[in-house]
Design a protein around this motif. Structure first.
Motif, mmCIF file in Angstrom:
data_model
loop_
_atom_site.group_PDB
_atom_site.id
_atom_site.type_symbol
_atom_site.label_atom_id
_atom_site.label_comp_id
_atom_site.label_asym_id
_atom_site.label_seq_id
_atom_site.Cartn_x
_atom_site.Cartn_y
_atom_site.Cartn_z
ATOM 1 N N VAL A 35 44.239 -12.980 57.140
ATOM 2 C CA VAL A 35 44.226 -13.324 55.682
ATOM 3 C C VAL A 35 43.043 -11.939 55.220
ATOM 4 C CG1 VAL A 35 43.266 -14.472 53.914
ATOM 5 C CG2 VAL A 35 44.405 -15.492 55.751
ATOM 6 N N LEU A 36 43.579 -10.879 54.723
ATOM 7 C CA LEU A 36 42.729 -9.870 54.337
ATOM 8 C C LEU A 36 42.409 -10.110 52.737
ATOM 9 C CD1 LEU A 36 44.526 -6.904 56.216
ATOM 10 C CD2 LEU A 36 42.492 -8.467 57.032
ATOM 11 N N LEU A 37 41.216 -10.062 52.327
ATOM 12 C CA LEU A 37 40.820 -10.291 50.966
ATOM 13 C C LEU A 37 40.141 -9.211 50.457
ATOM 14 C CD1 LEU A 37 39.641 -13.922 51.506
ATOM 15 C CD2 LEU A 37 41.902 -13.292 50.515
ATOM 16 N N PRO A 71 43.279 -19.426 60.493
ATOM 17 C CA PRO A 71 43.205 -18.289 59.747
ATOM 18 C C PRO A 71 41.968 -17.388 60.109
ATOM 19 C CG PRO A 71 43.411 -20.114 58.397
ATOM 20 C CD PRO A 71 43.004 -20.647 59.815
ATOM 21 N N VAL A 72 42.212 -16.069 60.181
ATOM 22 C CA VAL A 72 41.041 -15.060 60.723
ATOM 23 C C VAL A 72 41.031 -14.260 59.501
ATOM 24 C CG1 VAL A 72 40.429 -13.104 62.121
ATOM 25 C CG2 VAL A 72 41.741 -15.167 63.325
ATOM 26 N N VAL A 73 40.104 -14.166 58.908
ATOM 27 C CA VAL A 73 39.688 -13.536 57.521
ATOM 28 C C VAL A 73 38.960 -11.977 57.643
ATOM 29 C CG1 VAL A 73 38.936 -14.086 54.962
ATOM 30 C CG2 VAL A 73 39.771 -15.859 56.421
ATOM 31 N N ASN A 74 39.170 -11.236 56.889
ATOM 32 C CA ASN A 74 38.354 -10.145 56.844
ATOM 33 C C ASN A 74 38.415 -9.496 55.460
ATOM 34 O OD1 ASN A 74 36.480 -8.095 57.557
ATOM 35 N ND2 ASN A 74 37.725 -7.312 59.156
ATOM 36 N N TYR A 87 42.165 -16.677 43.126
ATOM 37 C CA TYR A 87 41.402 -17.682 43.749
ATOM 38 C C TYR A 87 42.096 -18.855 44.062
ATOM 39 C CZ TYR A 87 37.169 -20.439 44.530
ATOM 40 O OH TYR A 87 36.261 -21.265 44.993
ATOM 41 N N ARG A 88 42.950 -19.326 43.213
ATOM 42 C CA ARG A 88 43.849 -20.591 43.397
ATOM 43 C C ARG A 88 44.887 -20.206 44.341
ATOM 44 N NH1 ARG A 88 43.383 -21.028 37.696
ATOM 45 N NH2 ARG A 88 45.497 -20.026 37.401
ATOM 46 N N ASN A 89 45.403 -18.848 44.439
ATOM 47 C CA ASN A 89 46.385 -18.486 45.148
ATOM 48 C C ASN A 89 45.681 -18.480 46.888
ATOM 49 O OD1 ASN A 89 49.184 -17.470 45.800
ATOM 50 N ND2 ASN A 89 48.102 -15.669 46.550
ATOM 51 N N ALA A 90 44.847 -18.002 46.760
ATOM 52 C CA ALA A 90 43.885 -17.805 48.130
ATOM 53 C C ALA A 90 43.791 -19.419 48.629
ATOM 54 C CB ALA A 90 42.652 -17.103 48.135
ATOM 55 N N GLN A 91 43.192 -20.352 47.821
ATOM 56 C CA GLN A 91 43.397 -21.649 48.122
ATOM 57 C C GLN A 91 44.680 -22.197 48.843
ATOM 58 O OE1 GLN A 91 41.820 -23.601 44.255
ATOM 59 N NE2 GLN A 91 39.943 -24.185 45.434
ATOM 60 N N ARG A 92 45.620 -21.924 48.049
ATOM 61 C CA ARG A 92 46.913 -22.855 48.581
ATOM 62 C C ARG A 92 47.407 -21.887 49.893
ATOM 63 N NH1 ARG A 92 48.195 -22.221 42.830
ATOM 64 N NH2 ARG A 92 48.968 -20.014 43.065
ATOM 65 N N THR A 93 47.099 -20.580 50.046
ATOM 66 C CA THR A 93 47.387 -19.899 51.371
ATOM 67 C C THR A 93 46.592 -20.606 52.585
ATOM 68 O OG1 THR A 93 47.948 -17.882 50.183
ATOM 69 C CG2 THR A 93 47.608 -17.611 52.615
#
Length: 375
Positions: free
Chosen positions: A112-114, A142-145, A125-131
């Motif tokens: 997950v790249l943000l 999930p590995v986030v950067n 923000y809401r879409n990221a929550q759902r993902t």
């Protein structure tokens, strides 16, 4: 009577949903790139925690550091374009290394790249929550950067510590663990033998007078200052935090008896109020007199025009603005009800002196979040 810190460490040790952040210095070495032995040790600790019925999100730095060696760069570049180039190469290496390492435990990784837009803009923000919710429900890690390959100076998080605090609230995490090359918070530079280790932070007074040291590595962007800021943000939102060394990941993700524990505030902020206070971008500033500061912070009242002494910025009704006191400290944030051009003629005036169409709160109490620490 039980210690608040004992309760905090137990809450971290028993958290059913956990965010873990690891810094560049814990995964990469200048000149040599990604250190797979360190990465495997971290994954070992994470896999063990997941096996004990914990959903876990990993916020990982290291993309730029992992891209240095393949591009024959001796040190972290200073210019944004070269950082983005290194990140584009290193992100592939980092994702592959995580996929291989977690694969040893038959765990699937989702990258997950943000960018900051993904948490600043309410719809994103809401879409990221759902993902995140769906990835965790499917049993993935999930590995986030931060998306360094496209982020510009205007939209960067600045460091992954802040990103981890935002993600922790976004996914409704029960705790946040920040891992780096420093084993705890100290009252000075940890390389100085005379400094004292701070085992717990139960409130802002525990941080008074501390000269926070920096990371010993030149690979990261955050240092201890950003880690403390992230820990304060998460704790203020009701999330317990542990700050520890990546070499202690097994203990940090086990009984949580290492590092520095940050006791959370008693009440967890709602998603909207956290977004408003800590994630949304600010479009301007409203300067408040002493009475208005007291009303906003102590009595949780709406901000009226009579308490405003000045206006900065170019904003429209519905934008988020900072509320500052006479010392220019940000004491709250809120959604403003007037355009910037409308407010100067209203400043300092009582509501009954205003035209009927302007007799409303400048910032309504329902759209206002007092901040527990000065930013």
């Amino acid at each position: 009577m039980r210690s608040p810190v004992t309760d905090t460490r137990e809450a971290i040790a028993s958290a059913r949903r956990l965010v873990v952040k690891v810094g560049s210095s814990a995964l990469t070495t200048a000149g040599d790139g990604l250190d797979t032995a360190r990465l495997d040790a971290l994954v070992d600790a994470i896999a063990d925690r997941i096996s004990r019925n914990t959903q876990l999100v990993l916020v990982s730095s290291g993309a730029i550091g992992a891209g240095l060696a393949p591009l024959a760069l001796a040190a972290r570049p200073r210019d944004l374009a070269t950082q983005q180039a290194a990140a584009s190469v290193g992100q592939l290496a980092l994702a592959h290394a995580y996929a291989e390492s977690f694969g040893r435990y038959s765990l699937t990784v989702g990258q997950v790249l943000l960018t900051s837009d993904d948490v600043v803009r309410r719809a994103h923000y809401r879409n990221a929550q759902r993902t995140f919710s769906r990835l965790l429900a499917l049993g993935a890690v999930p590995v986030v950067n931060e998306n360094d390959t496209v982020a510009t100076e205007e939209i960067r998080f600045g460091d992954n510590d802040r990103l981890a605090a935002l993600v922790a609230h976004l996914i409704g995490a029960d705790a946040l663990v920040l891992l780096s090359d420093v084993d705890a918070l100290y009252d000075g530079d940890p390389r100085d033998g005379a400094t004292r280790k701070v085992a717990e932070v139960t409130g802002e007074s525990d941080l008074d007078g501390l000269v926070v040291g920096m990371s010993s590595s030149g690979l990261g962007t955050g240092g201890m200052v950003s880690k403390v800021a992230a820990a304060r943000t998460a704790a203020a939102a009701g999330i317990p935090v542990l700050l520890a060394a990546a070499t202690q990941s097994a203990e940090a993700l086990g009984v949580a008896d290492v590092g520095t524990a940050f006791t959370p505030a008693g009440t967890r902020l709602s998603a909207r109020r956290f977004w408003l206070g800590y994630a949304a971008g600010s479009s301007g500033r409203l300067h408040l007199d002493h009475g208005a500061v007291e009303a906003v912070l102590t009595r949780r009242r709406s901000l009226l025009a009579a308490g405003v002494t000045g206006v900065d910025g170019d904003f429209q009704a519905g934008d988020v603005v900072d509320l500052v006191d006479a010392a220019q400290r940000v004491v709250a944030r809120g959604v403003v009800s007037f355009d910037a051009m409308e407010l100067p003629e209203l400043v300092g005036r009582s509501s009954h002196d205003l035209p009927a169409e302007q007799r409303r709160e400048v910032v309504h109490a329902d759209d206002l979040v007092p901040l527990s620490h000065i930013r």
